[in-house]
Write an enzyme that holds these catalytic residues in place. Structure first.
Site, PDB file in Angstrom:
ATOM      1  CB  CYS A   3      67.248   5.787 -26.820  1.00 22.69           C
ATOM      2  SG  CYS A   3      66.487   7.362 -27.261  1.00 22.69           S
ATOM      3  CG  ASP A  29      68.437  21.533 -24.550  1.00 29.10           C
ATOM      4  OD1 ASP A  29      68.014  20.986 -25.589  1.00 29.10           O
ATOM      5  OD2 ASP A  29      69.644  21.555 -24.247  1.00 29.10           O
ATOM      6  N   GLY A  91      71.349  18.658 -38.131  1.00 26.64           N
ATOM      7  CA  GLY A  91      71.961  18.920 -36.832  1.00 26.64           C
ATOM      8  C   GLY A  91      71.379  18.101 -35.696  1.00 26.64           C
ATOM      9  CG  HIS A  98      64.431  16.122 -30.032  1.00 30.14           C
ATOM     10  ND1 HIS A  98      65.122  15.068 -30.571  1.00 30.14           N
ATOM     11  CD2 HIS A  98      65.229  17.207 -30.195  1.00 30.14           C
ATOM     12  CE1 HIS A  98      66.293  15.494 -31.043  1.00 30.14           C
ATOM     13  NE2 HIS A  98      66.380  16.796 -30.841  1.00 30.14           N
TER      14      HIS A  98
END
Ligand code: AMP
Ligand code: ZN
Length: 112
Positions: A3, A29, A91, A98
């Site tokens: 993961c 991100d 999506g 998260h």
């Protein structure tokens, strides 16, 4: 477990960490969709919002607390958006729960 976000949480994969507690970690991100785009995750693996249960739901409050504290630290008084994508239609591309914290640009609503 293979993961990506568990590996980021374990520091096996580098990230720019902006917030960390015993239970939660937040990092920039890699493909930002706004000038501020931070991903907030539980350190313990939960696959998606659909896997939140009565037993593990305390972590959701801790994730929102992280968002609030990050927003204060970054002076996001003009506002921000929190998004949690779930499943194919939602999506979701990384199968580890998260929150996206997006800020410092005007965000359309509805999101499309
Ligand atoms: P989602 O599409 O809602 O599952 O969100 C996954 C997010 O993880 C996307 O916004 C990706 O840009 C971000 N992401 C993927 N790989 C990394 C990485 N190595 N470091 C930071 N963010 C990542
Ligand atoms: Zn994971």
């Amino acid at each position: 477990m293979d993961c990506l976000f568990c590996k980021i949480s374990n520091k096996e994969i580098p990230s720019t960490v902006v917030y960390e507690t015993d239970d939660v970690i937040a990092f920039n991100d890699i493909t930002p969709q706004a000038p501020v785009h931070i991903v907030i995750i539980p350190k313990h693996h939960i696959s998606s919002p659909a896997d939140i249960t009565a037993e593990n739901c305390d972590i959701a409050g801790k994730m929102f607390l992280a968002a609030s504290e990050i927003a204060k630290k970054l002076n996001l008084e003009k506002g921000f958006r929190i998004v949690s994508n779930c499943g194919e239609d939602g999506g979701q591309t990384v199968q580890h729960l998260h929150l996206h914290l997006l800020a410092q640009r005007s965000l359309a609503w509805p999101p499309g």
